[in-house]
Design an enzyme around this catalytic site. Structure first.
Site, short mmCIF file in Angstrom:
data_model
loop_
_atom_site.label_atom_id
_atom_site.label_comp_id
_atom_site.label_asym_id
_atom_site.label_seq_id
_atom_site.Cartn_x
_atom_site.Cartn_y
_atom_site.Cartn_z
N ALA A 152 0.86 -1.18 0.00
CA ALA A 152 0.00 0.00 0.00
C ALA A 152 0.90 1.23 0.00
O ALA A 152 1.99 1.21 0.57
CB ALA A 152 -0.89 -0.01 1.24
N LYS A 153 0.43 2.30 -0.66
CA LYS A 153 1.26 3.52 -0.74
C LYS A 153 0.83 4.45 0.39
O LYS A 153 -0.07 5.28 0.23
CB LYS A 153 1.07 4.14 -2.14
CG LYS A 153 2.33 4.79 -2.66
CD LYS A 153 2.25 5.07 -4.13
CE LYS A 153 3.19 6.20 -4.52
NZ LYS A 153 4.60 6.00 -4.25
N VAL A 154 1.46 4.26 1.53
CA VAL A 154 1.09 4.96 2.76
C VAL A 154 2.17 6.00 3.07
O VAL A 154 3.37 5.70 2.97
CB VAL A 154 0.99 3.94 3.92
CG1 VAL A 154 0.66 4.64 5.24
CG2 VAL A 154 -0.06 2.87 3.60
N TYR A 158 7.25 6.11 3.91
CA TYR A 158 8.34 6.80 3.21
C TYR A 158 9.42 7.34 4.13
O TYR A 158 10.45 7.85 3.67
CB TYR A 158 7.75 7.85 2.24
CG TYR A 158 7.23 7.10 1.03
CD1 TYR A 158 8.00 6.91 -0.09
CD2 TYR A 158 5.99 6.44 1.08
CE1 TYR A 158 7.57 6.14 -1.15
CE2 TYR A 158 5.55 5.66 0.02
CZ TYR A 158 6.35 5.51 -1.09
OH TYR A 158 5.92 4.74 -2.14
#
Ligand code: PMP
Length: 296
Positions: A152-154, A158
């Protein structure tokens, strides 16, 4: 760089000036890193600006939101339509689009009902530049897939990417390559990784990586160009002997790698499958492929 006094953004159902936008200091996203986002590119084509694989990106945004218990009140079709309007309002063609779903005030470690949707875009050069990269194996691993949803791009994920990139830059490299918790190569801080050996491409399987949309496009191009590509686990040692390697990502596109941990690859970039795929990728996103057919 990202906006100026003329820039228009979409925020919570309204088109407003970026300079007039306000974000809450008590947002759960700011304090705990729970928010989801996408990185998308549009390209100037003969039929006007085209957003590459908008559906796939907004479907991944929905997937990321669902995993984080975040309600995303716009459909993929609505988000696509709004993104085209965003480009038009800002007179952008070759652009990078950044949808971000961030949360309202909540200091508890529970899901937040209040969500905010931001769509913004700017002109952005290729993320890793155009030169061949010297890459180091990071001392930071990708997050254990049992600690979060790595696919998932959470936003919070990052911090791992920032640590790895900063370490690499401070040591004089261009970029980092992160391993998974078992010591196998996973991916870059913001891109997937491929290497070439004896005219076969290899890349890490899903499980410890973001399922890149560019990675998928490379698979599609390989099928069309009869280039074998194998998903498997491998170590940096195997990469040291490679003929070539590259990163793939929406922002980075297909980025040439020169060396890993100081080990130069066997072929010059121009001789590699990666170089062929880099051109094929640019033709695909800019819808220039039919021109190639015309030459035949
Ligand atoms: N891995 C990570 C960690 C990323 O941030 C990205 C960029 N979204 C990618 C891979 C490449 O994904 P995509 O091709 O969908 O941009």
């Amino acid at each position: 760089m990202y906006y100026n006094e003329k820039t228009t953004i979409f925020l919570d159902g309204k088109w407003i000036k970026a300079t007039d936008a306000r974000g809450g200091l008590y947002s759960q996203t700011l304090h705990y890193g729970s928010g989801v986002f996408e990185g998308i590119r549009s390209y100037k084509t003969e039929d006007g600006p085209k957003i590459f694989k908008a559906k796939e990106h907004f479907e991944r945004l929905h997937y990321s939101a669902e995993k984080m218990h975040i309600t995303l009140p716009y459909s993929t079709e609505e988000l696509t339509r709004l993104s085209y309007e965003l480009l038009e309002r800002n007179e952008l063609e070759n652009a990078y689009l950044r949808p971000l779903v961030f949360l309202g005030e909540n200091m508890a470690l529970r899901a937040t009902a209040e969500t905010h949707v931001l769509l913004c875009a700017w002109n952005w050069n290729r993320y890793l530049g155009d030169h061949q990269l010297s890459v180091m194996t990071s001392s930071f691993q990708r997050p254990n897939p049992r600690s979060c949803f790595v696919d998932a791009k959470v936003t919070g994920h990052y911090t791992n990417s920032i640590l790895a990139t900063e370490e690499a830059k401070r040591k004089g490299y261009d970029e980092a390559l992160l391993l998974d918790m078992n010591g196998f190569v996973a991916e870059g801080p913001g891109a997937n990784f491929f290497f070439e050996k004896d005219e076969v491409l290899y890349t890490a399987p899903l499980g410890n990586i973001l399922s890149g949309i560019t990675r998928q496009t490379i698979f599609e191009l390989c099928a069309e160009l009869n280039i074998p590509v194998v998903e498997k686990l491998f170590t940096p040692k195997e990469v040291y002997e490679a003929d070539g390697a590259f990163f793939t990502g929406t922002a980075a596109e297909v980025a040439a790698i020169k060396s890993l941990d100081g080990n130069n690859f066997n072929l010059s970039w121009e001789e590699t499958l990666g170089s062929q795929l880099s051109s094929a990728y640019l033709n695909r996103v800019q819808k220039k492929e039919y021109k190639l057919f015309e030459l035949v």
